[in-house]
Design a protein around this motif. Structure first.
Motif, PDB file in Angstrom:
ATOM      1  N   ALA A 105      -5.823  -3.723  -7.017  1.00 57.77           N
ATOM      2  CA  ALA A 105      -4.769  -3.144  -6.155  1.00 57.77           C
ATOM      3  C   ALA A 105      -5.324  -2.790  -4.771  1.00 57.77           C
ATOM      4  CB  ALA A 105      -4.178  -1.905  -6.815  1.00 57.77           C
ATOM      5  N   LYS A 106      -4.533  -3.061  -3.739  1.00 63.53           N
ATOM      6  CA  LYS A 106      -4.975  -2.810  -2.356  1.00 63.53           C
ATOM      7  C   LYS A 106      -5.221  -1.336  -2.075  1.00 63.53           C
ATOM      8  CE  LYS A 106      -2.251  -6.649  -0.401  1.00 63.53           C
ATOM      9  NZ  LYS A 106      -1.120  -6.946   0.514  1.00 63.53           N
ATOM     10  N   VAL A 107      -4.542  -0.478  -2.822  1.00 61.91           N
ATOM     11  CA  VAL A 107      -4.578   0.954  -2.520  1.00 61.91           C
ATOM     12  C   VAL A 107      -5.865   1.630  -2.993  1.00 61.91           C
ATOM     13  CG1 VAL A 107      -3.569   1.893  -4.659  1.00 61.91           C
ATOM     14  CG2 VAL A 107      -3.041   2.976  -2.451  1.00 61.91           C
ATOM     15  N   LEU A 108      -6.610   1.001  -3.875  1.00 61.42           N
ATOM     16  CA  LEU A 108      -7.749   1.672  -4.533  1.00 61.42           C
ATOM     17  C   LEU A 108      -8.758   2.302  -3.563  1.00 61.42           C
ATOM     18  CD1 LEU A 108      -8.410  -0.654  -7.606  1.00 61.42           C
ATOM     19  CD2 LEU A 108      -7.235   1.547  -7.549  1.00 61.42           C
ATOM     20  N   ILE A 158       0.837  -1.206   0.000  1.00 60.84           N
ATOM     21  CA  ILE A 158       0.000   0.000   0.000  1.00 60.84           C
ATOM     22  C   ILE A 158       0.868   1.251   0.000  1.00 60.84           C
ATOM     23  CG2 ILE A 158      -1.650   1.355   1.372  1.00 60.84           C
ATOM     24  CD1 ILE A 158      -3.001  -1.240   2.160  1.00 60.84           C
ATOM     25  N   MET A 159       1.927   1.243   0.773  1.00 62.46           N
ATOM     26  CA  MET A 159       2.823   2.417   0.832  1.00 62.46           C
ATOM     27  C   MET A 159       3.444   2.693  -0.541  1.00 62.46           C
ATOM     28  SD  MET A 159       4.580   1.503   4.491  1.00 62.46           S
ATOM     29  CE  MET A 159       5.730   2.852   4.562  1.00 62.46           C
ATOM     30  N   HIS A 160       3.889   1.623  -1.203  1.00 60.34           N
ATOM     31  CA  HIS A 160       4.498   1.766  -2.526  1.00 60.34           C
ATOM     32  C   HIS A 160       3.465   2.250  -3.548  1.00 60.34           C
ATOM     33  CE1 HIS A 160       7.071   1.065  -5.924  1.00 60.34           C
ATOM     34  NE2 HIS A 160       6.317   0.080  -6.401  1.00 60.34           N
ATOM     35  N   GLN A 161       2.249   1.653  -3.498  1.00 52.27           N
ATOM     36  CA  GLN A 161       1.196   2.035  -4.449  1.00 52.27           C
ATOM     37  C   GLN A 161       0.730   3.473  -4.220  1.00 52.27           C
ATOM     38  OE1 GLN A 161      -1.771  -1.039  -3.971  1.00 52.27           O
ATOM     39  NE2 GLN A 161      -0.479  -2.612  -4.911  1.00 52.27           N
ATOM     40  N   LEU A 162       0.686   3.905  -2.962  1.00 54.65           N
ATOM     41  CA  LEU A 162       0.317   5.307  -2.676  1.00 54.65           C
ATOM     42  C   LEU A 162       1.274   6.268  -3.368  1.00 54.65           C
ATOM     43  CD1 LEU A 162      -0.714   5.534   1.103  1.00 54.65           C
ATOM     44  CD2 LEU A 162      -2.057   6.310  -0.851  1.00 54.65           C
ATOM     45  N   ALA A 163       2.559   5.948  -3.312  1.00 52.75           N
ATOM     46  CA  ALA A 163       3.570   6.799  -3.951  1.00 52.75           C
ATOM     47  C   ALA A 163       3.371   6.832  -5.465  1.00 52.75           C
ATOM     48  CB  ALA A 163       4.971   6.295  -3.603  1.00 52.75           C
ATOM     49  N   MET A 164       3.047   5.677  -6.054  1.00 57.58           N
ATOM     50  CA  MET A 164       2.834   5.625  -7.504  1.00 57.58           C
ATOM     51  C   MET A 164       1.610   6.451  -7.913  1.00 57.58           C
ATOM     52  SD  MET A 164       3.805   1.795  -8.875  1.00 57.58           S
ATOM     53  CE  MET A 164       2.673   0.873  -7.873  1.00 57.58           C
ATOM     54  N   VAL A 165       0.528   6.330  -7.134  1.00 56.39           N
ATOM     55  CA  VAL A 165      -0.701   7.061  -7.465  1.00 56.39           C
ATOM     56  C   VAL A 165      -0.480   8.567  -7.278  1.00 56.39           C
ATOM     57  CG1 VAL A 165      -3.127   7.419  -6.877  1.00 56.39           C
ATOM     58  CG2 VAL A 165      -2.187   5.110  -6.910  1.00 56.39           C
TER      59      VAL A 165
END
Length: 636
Positions: free
Chosen positions: A157-160, A128-135
């Motif tokens: 994706a978990k971050v959605l 989630i931390m990595h995906q937050l940065a990408m978004v």
């Protein structure tokens, strides 16, 4: 310019496309679409693969005056239509009409929620931390904010949930990021456009919003075109019904916790109440079978521990309401949370009211969540009234609408009164391009020996086709049993549904060129693999809905009470259309060649088998797997 001129050997399409040849079926469809859009009529068109139905409805929409909304069955087709087909037709016609792509709100990055969760990372999950940065990087660079365009972020994706909004948690005009809102900008573009491409879920979400007395999400239009219209009745049933889920409760808890950790840190009682509600919601899921599935909610309520668990969730929601009211003056974010909470309380009270007839009361349990649904059994009157409110033309089309050469099943389910109905056959030469095999000596479709027989058949066709196979299943259980053996024994890569997102699986399957793809329901339709990457489709059995499915049971009981034949009117038509969708994966182009293997001998041992056979393309037929091997070996 008339329809005949548009599609003529000297028309704009002929000038734009090398080797263009007019197709009478396409012209016939374009004429009835044109009539519907000009005269505010309803038309129903079954246009089999290869007819050219997309251009047949796009050209009238682009050449007639007015605003048209095109609705598709899936986001994948929506993307293809907007990014591939529409630009092609625009260029051929030299059209100046404004176009827009509009999706549901969960497809757009929400600046406010993204910034909240970047500042207060919702968990220590590194994904989630990595995906937050990408978004966050994507949101700073994107014009559309469409999460589908964000590299590295898949559908699951978990971050959605942390970076998109829902109708419940959107702050609307009160949002500090309202001016920059991607969703608001997308809706403004749609309001100004002449052609708007949406999907069926968004169309019905718009109807639901309109019915509740709020402003429409979609602007009015002169005509509506529904592609993949065979999905409409089921999607409409969902939107005309009601549902509540533990997932919805957990989403509320996440948002309430964010407020607790930022602006209400001294309200210890709020933190404890949220913890108590979370525990009660988790306990509710534990009261249902561990392996999940669907069930009859009326029957489930006779289980006292389950009934008590629902009451505890309801009681904890009501207590949380009292606690949150104490903070009303402290933050402007409390009021929208309270509105959501009141809605949840009402929904949990509603699930105990199972007396009204005409509805199916059912639940669905996944590994972590449970959802409870109240679904109307007949939506024809409601859908008919909804269309009558709009003085517009309506086009309903799909490759699979008819059952036994009749469109009545589709029209009756939606309460349609079409001015024109067309059934257009595919121009493909199925006799030359395809072979249909029903293998001899198959065990009964539901016998314990069937998975082993399927393994043997799959091994033979995979070897003969050098990979290049779709293996379509009606259940996850059988798919995984067969996959376990094939993954160990085959020399070609085997991709199995669930390993990664559907889009990635299809990309890898197509790119490899000699792979095997195994999937269940979602791979039976909306999948377009042309050329040499796919030479064989194996279907494990006729796709009847499980007889213990509570929604099916309720519909069949309703049909029986009305003096109908539940099997002939409910079960059989749905299975025929599903099978036609699965078979449609095989031949997608006039150059394609391939084999269909159906591993269910009920098509020859039961009377209803003829209905299935008559609904399929006119392929050469055989019972001998050696003929399958020989045919596959001739395909380059």
């Amino acid at each position: 310019m008339s329809i005949e001129q548009l599609f003529s050997p000297t028309g704009p399409l002929a000038l734009a496309f090398k080797g263009y040849r007019p197709r009478q079926a396409q012209i016939d469809m374009a004429k009835v679409c044109d009539s519907a859009l000009k005269n505010a009529e309803q038309v129903v068109v079954e246009a089999e693969t290869g007819t050219g139905k997309t251009f047949a409805y796009l050209l009238p929409a682009l050449t007639n005056k007015g605003k048209y909304i095109i609705s598709t069955g899936s986001k994948a087709l929506q993307e293809q239509l907007y990014h591939r087909d529409l630009p092609t037709v625009y260029k051929a016609l030299g059209s100046a009409k404004k176009k827009a792509l509009l999706k549901g709100r969960s497809n757009y990055v929400c600046h406010y929620r993204l910034n909240q969760h970047v500042a207060h990372v919702p968990s220590d999950d590194t994904d989630i931390m990595h995906q937050l940065a990408m978004v966050a990087k994507f949101a700073g660079e994107s014009r559309s904010g469409d999460i589908a365009d964000c590299p590295g972020i898949e559908d699951d994706a978990k971050v959605l949930p942390y970076v998109t909004s829902t109708a419940d948690n959107c702050l609307g005009k009160e949002c500090p990021d309202f001016d920059a809102c991607f969703l608001r900008k997308a809706r403004l573009r749609a309001a100004e456009a002449d052609i708007v491409v949406i999907n069926h879920h968004l169309f019905f979400a718009d109807m639901a919003v309109k019915e509740s007395g709020f402003a429409e999400l979609l602007p009015g239009a002169d005509g509506y075109i529904f592609d993949e219209a065979h999905q409409l009745a089921d999607i409409a049933s969902d939107y005309f019904g009601e549902s509540v889920s533990t997932k919805k409760v957990f989403a509320f808890i996440t948002d309430a916790r964010m407020l607790y950790r930022t602006e209400l840190r001294d309200m210890l009682q709020l933190g404890k109440t949220l913890d108590k509600l979370e525990s009660a919601t988790m306990d509710l899921r534990l009261q249902l079978p561990h392996d999940g599935g669907r069930g009859d909610w009326r029957q489930a309520l006779s289980n006292k521990p389950l009934c008590d668990a629902v009451h505890r969730v309801s009681k904890d929601l009501q207590f949380l309401n009292q606690v949150l009211k104490l903070a009303l003056e402290r933050s402007e974010l409390v009021e929208p949370l309270l509105e959501r909470l009141m809605s949840l309380i009402a929904q949990f009270e509603r699930v105990f009211d199972v007396a009204p007839s005409g509805y199916s009361y059912w639940y669905e349990a996944s590994r972590r969540h449970v959802s409870i649904h109240i679904t109307p059994l007949n939506i024809a009157a409601k859908f008919k009234a909804m269309l009558a409110e709009r003085e517009a033309g309506f086009v309903f089309t799909s490759a699979t609408l008819s059952v036994n050469n009749n469109l009545a099943h589709f029209s009756d389910a939606l309460g349609l009164s079409p001015a024109h109905q067309l059934m257009l056959a595919s121009p493909f030469d199925y006799q030359q391009q395809a072979l249909f095999c029903l293998p001899r000596y198959l065990p009964p479709a539901n016998s314990p020996e069937m998975p082993r027989a399927l393994v043997g058949i799959c091994q033979q066709v995979i070897k003969a086709a050098k990979g290049r196979c779709f293996l379509l299943f009606t259940s996850y259980r059988v798919m995984y049993m067969v996959a376990e053996v094939l993954c160990q024994q085959m020399e070609y890569p085997v991709f199995v549904q669930g390993q990664m997102s559907k889009r990635l699986l299809l990309e890898r399957f197509t790119r490899h060129g000699n792979a095997v793809l195994m999937g269940t329901a979602s791979f039976w339709e909306g999948v377009d693999v042309r050329g040499s990457a796919l030479s064989c489709v194996v279907i494990d059995k006729l796709p009847f809905i499980a007889p213990d499915d509570p929604l099916l049971q309720a519909r069949m009981q309703e049909c029986e009470r009305g003096g109908g034949d539940p099997f002939a009117q409910i079960q059989l038509p749905r299975a025929v259309i599903s099978l036609k969708q699965g078979v449609g994966r095989l031949i997608r182009d006039s150059q394609d060649r391939g084999v269909l293997v159906l591993c269910d001998n009920r098509v020859v041992t039961r009377d209803y088998g003829q209905v299935f056979l008559q609904s399929l393309p006119n392929m050469r037929r055989c019972r001998d797997m050696n003929q399958v091997t020989a045919f596959l070996q001739t395909i380059e």
